[in-house]
Design a protein around this motif. Structure first.
Motif, PDB file in Angstrom:
ATOM      1  N   LEU A  10      15.590  -9.747  10.601  1.00 44.07           N
ATOM      2  CA  LEU A  10      13.299 -10.194  11.351  1.00 44.07           C
ATOM      3  C   LEU A  10      13.120  -9.038  12.331  1.00 44.07           C
ATOM      4  CD1 LEU A  10      14.047 -14.423  11.658  1.00 44.07           C
ATOM      5  CD2 LEU A  10      12.938 -12.444  10.098  1.00 44.07           C
ATOM      6  N   VAL A  11      13.805  -8.378  12.557  1.00 44.55           N
ATOM      7  CA  VAL A  11      13.831  -7.709  13.713  1.00 44.55           C
ATOM      8  C   VAL A  11      13.028  -6.261  13.609  1.00 44.55           C
ATOM      9  CG1 VAL A  11      14.561  -5.548  15.276  1.00 44.55           C
ATOM     10  CG2 VAL A  11      14.525  -8.243  15.460  1.00 44.55           C
ATOM     11  N   VAL A  12      14.172  -5.719  12.232  1.00 47.09           N
ATOM     12  CA  VAL A  12      13.845  -4.627  10.780  1.00 47.09           C
ATOM     13  C   VAL A  12      12.243  -5.242  10.522  1.00 47.09           C
ATOM     14  CG1 VAL A  12      14.105  -3.763   9.393  1.00 47.09           C
ATOM     15  CG2 VAL A  12      15.615  -4.337  10.440  1.00 47.09           C
ATOM     16  N   GLY A  13      12.451  -6.170  10.018  1.00 45.68           N
ATOM     17  CA  GLY A  13      10.850  -6.432   9.221  1.00 45.68           C
ATOM     18  C   GLY A  13       9.580  -6.842   9.708  1.00 45.68           C
ATOM     19  N   GLY A  14      10.322  -7.026  11.823  1.00 43.26           N
ATOM     20  CA  GLY A  14       9.143  -6.856  13.048  1.00 43.26           C
ATOM     21  C   GLY A  14       8.251  -5.812  13.086  1.00 43.26           C
ATOM     22  N   VAL A  15       9.162  -4.744  13.298  1.00 47.22           N
ATOM     23  CA  VAL A  15       9.088  -3.543  13.553  1.00 47.22           C
ATOM     24  C   VAL A  15       8.286  -3.062  12.123  1.00 47.22           C
ATOM     25  CG1 VAL A  15      10.208  -0.632  13.594  1.00 47.22           C
ATOM     26  CG2 VAL A  15      10.963  -3.365  14.715  1.00 47.22           C
ATOM     27  N   PHE A  16       8.967  -2.767  11.130  1.00 49.07           N
ATOM     28  CA  PHE A  16       8.456  -2.224   9.789  1.00 49.07           C
ATOM     29  C   PHE A  16       7.044  -2.475  10.154  1.00 49.07           C
ATOM     30  CE2 PHE A  16       6.668  -2.574   5.490  1.00 49.07           C
ATOM     31  CZ  PHE A  16       6.728  -1.210   5.060  1.00 49.07           C
ATOM     32  N   ILE A  17       6.232  -4.000  10.195  1.00 45.36           N
ATOM     33  CA  ILE A  17       4.723  -4.495  10.031  1.00 45.36           C
ATOM     34  C   ILE A  17       4.874  -4.072  11.517  1.00 45.36           C
ATOM     35  CG2 ILE A  17       3.451  -6.524  10.788  1.00 45.36           C
ATOM     36  CD1 ILE A  17       5.215  -7.739   8.949  1.00 45.36           C
ATOM     37  N   VAL A  18       5.277  -4.156  12.821  1.00 45.56           N
ATOM     38  CA  VAL A  18       4.386  -3.245  13.698  1.00 45.56           C
ATOM     39  C   VAL A  18       3.534  -1.791  13.756  1.00 45.56           C
ATOM     40  CG1 VAL A  18       4.857  -2.710  15.847  1.00 45.56           C
ATOM     41  CG2 VAL A  18       5.383  -4.529  15.543  1.00 45.56           C
ATOM     42  N   VAL A  19       4.633  -1.170  13.353  1.00 43.31           N
ATOM     43  CA  VAL A  19       4.239   0.647  12.529  1.00 43.31           C
ATOM     44  C   VAL A  19       3.580   0.453  11.659  1.00 43.31           C
ATOM     45  CG1 VAL A  19       5.352   2.292  11.231  1.00 43.31           C
ATOM     46  CG2 VAL A  19       6.860   1.026  13.080  1.00 43.31           C
ATOM     47  N   LEU A  20       3.192  -0.678  10.642  1.00 42.32           N
ATOM     48  CA  LEU A  20       2.615  -0.289   9.527  1.00 42.32           C
ATOM     49  C   LEU A  20       0.974  -0.753  10.113  1.00 42.32           C
ATOM     50  CD1 LEU A  20       3.074  -2.318   6.544  1.00 42.32           C
ATOM     51  CD2 LEU A  20       2.883   0.265   6.282  1.00 42.32           C
ATOM     52  N   LEU A  21       0.925  -1.773  11.169  1.00 40.99           N
ATOM     53  CA  LEU A  21      -0.797  -1.959  11.824  1.00 40.99           C
ATOM     54  C   LEU A  21      -0.948  -1.170  12.095  1.00 40.99           C
ATOM     55  CD1 LEU A  21       0.220  -5.190  13.139  1.00 40.99           C
ATOM     56  CD2 LEU A  21      -1.427  -4.547  11.294  1.00 40.99           C
ATOM     57  N   VAL A  22       0.249  -0.146  12.916  1.00 43.05           N
ATOM     58  CA  VAL A  22       0.024   1.080  14.028  1.00 43.05           C
ATOM     59  C   VAL A  22      -0.610   2.208  13.475  1.00 43.05           C
ATOM     60  CG1 VAL A  22       0.805   2.609  15.827  1.00 43.05           C
ATOM     61  CG2 VAL A  22       1.440   0.058  15.918  1.00 43.05           C
ATOM     62  N   ARG A  23      -0.365   2.670  12.316  1.00 42.61           N
ATOM     63  CA  ARG A  23      -0.676   3.753  11.339  1.00 42.61           C
ATOM     64  C   ARG A  23      -2.088   3.590  11.350  1.00 42.61           C
ATOM     65  NH1 ARG A  23       4.124   6.296   7.816  1.00 42.61           N
ATOM     66  NH2 ARG A  23       5.034   7.038   9.304  1.00 42.61           N
ATOM     67  N   LYS A  24      -2.435   2.168  11.159  1.00 47.46           N
ATOM     68  CA  LYS A  24      -4.000   1.805  10.021  1.00 47.46           C
ATOM     69  C   LYS A  24      -5.034   2.194  11.454  1.00 47.46           C
ATOM     70  CE  LYS A  24      -2.939  -1.683   6.787  1.00 47.46           C
ATOM     71  NZ  LYS A  24      -2.706  -2.408   5.622  1.00 47.46           N
TER      72      LYS A  24
END
Length: 91
Positions: free
Chosen positions: A77-91
């Protein structure tokens, strides 16, 4: 004191000694029986302790498996959350 009087006097004394010895023998028999009962109870308690320890070890193993599964789920869950946050920040 004549010999018959002396003999009559020793009979109650001997009877009292025999009664004391019989009482001591009965007490010793009771202590021996109680000791045997305690040994049987001790053996029974040791068996119960051993079986309880085995049950506890099995329960600890089961709990360890659940603990490991939850740990991996939380990491995912933490890794998935970090991945989603990274994707949202890049957009």
């Amino acid at each position: 004191m004549t010999s018959s009087q002396a003999q009559k006097a020793t009979i109650p004394i001997e009877r009292t000694k025999l009664e004391k010895l019989a009482a001591e023998a009965e007490k010793a028999q009771l202590y021996r029986q109680e000791g045997e009962n305690l040994m049987v109870e001790n053996h029974s308690l040791k068996e119960r302790l051993t079986s309880t320890q085995k049950e506890l070890e099995e329960a600890n193993k089961d709990l360890g498996h659940y603990h490991t599964k939850w740990r991996y789920a939380l990491i995912a869950l933490v890794v998935g959350g970090v991945f989603i946050v990274v994707l949202l920040v890049r957009k």
